[in-house]
Design an enzyme around this catalytic site. Structure first.
Site, PDB file in Angstrom:
ATOM      1  CG  HIS A 131      -2.043  -0.966   1.139  1.00  0.00           C
ATOM      2  ND1 HIS A 131      -1.895  -2.285   1.509  1.00  0.00           N
ATOM      3  CD2 HIS A 131      -3.330  -0.843   0.707  1.00  0.00           C
ATOM      4  CE1 HIS A 131      -3.045  -2.933   1.319  1.00  0.00           C
ATOM      5  NE2 HIS A 131      -3.928  -2.071   0.841  1.00  0.00           N
ATOM      6  CE  LYS A 135      -3.617  -0.578   4.855  1.00  0.00           C
ATOM      7  NZ  LYS A 135      -4.911   0.050   5.151  1.00  0.00           N
TER       8      LYS A 135
END
Length: 239
Positions: A131, A135
């Site tokens: 990600h 995040k």
């Protein structure tokens, strides 16, 4: 139908709003955020979507309970106590809670469960997820759901190995879980089933956050008029 989006000024909130206002199914699209108060009591909503932060859960559930409003929750990172709050609230109002709203990702959850059920102890299992560099939680909620799906297929909970450092030979039966964070990666999940002669790799990659917004809107349409209980994207996909 009237849609209420909690966190309408966030990335996911904006993506959902953009798709919803182009969809004739929705008569009105309303929003909440820290700077936008709850609309007047005389405005009737048909469903609320929440993609904010785990700290907002109590407010989200209270709004749903006070207004008898179905809720779609796409927020991740909840504690076990918070998950229990969601379950209790779902006995009074319909709630759909999913770690990933992508229709394709939810097919992956079903596929890894089936693969694990067939292969059983014949493979080593490794999960990789990637990600963007902003995040906060790791592993991702979707990676956790992949592991839970695999364990349902296996019929047992396995030891989890989060990354490896130094001398740590692979233990029989463990599930390896690895997180990558970098750049602006929207979402990448990979489940590997590996033995001595071959491997099976099941992969999902999201190219645009709109894929989650699109799935969330489909979930919102699904839950309107449903009986109180806790739903998942499997119910939306009928799998």
């Amino acid at each position: 139908m009237n849609l209420l989006i909690n966190g309408i000024n966030g990335k996911m909130g904006k993506a959902i709003k953009e798709l919803a206002i182009q969809d004739s199914y929705w008569t009105n699209v309303y929003g909440l955020c820290r700077t936008i108060p709850m609309p007047a009591d005389d405005i009737k909503f048909d469903v609320m979507l929440d993609f904010t932060h785990e700290s907002s859960l109590d407010r989200v559930l209270q709004i749903g309970l006070d207004r008898r409003l179905p809720i779609i929750i796409g927020t991740t990172g909840y504690s076990e106590e918070q998950n229990q709050k969601i379950k209790r609230a779902s006995t009074k109002i319909p709630i759909l809670h999913a770690t990933n709203m992508s229709l394709g990702m939810n097919l992956l959850f079903a596929l890894v469960e089936q693969t694990a059920a067939i292969l059983g102890d014949k493979t080593d299992i490794e999960i990789i997820e990637a990600h963007h560099n902003r995040k906060k939680d790791a592993p991702s909620g979707s990676a956790v759901t992949i592991v839970e799906s695999i364990e349902r297929g296996l019929g047992e909970v396995r030891p989890h190995q989060y990354g490896r450092l130094g001398e740590c030979p692979r233990e029989k039966g463990e599930i390896g879980i690895h997180a990558i964070r970098g750049g602006n990666i929207v979402g990448y999940h990979e489940a590997n089933f590996i033995n001595e002669l071959e491997s099976i790799k099941i992969v999902h990659e999201a190219y645009d956050r709109k894929v989650f917004a699109s799935g969330a809107i489909e979930a919102a349409k699904f839950i309107i008029g449903k009986e109180p209980r806790l739903y998942s994207m499997k119910d939306v996909l009928k799998i």
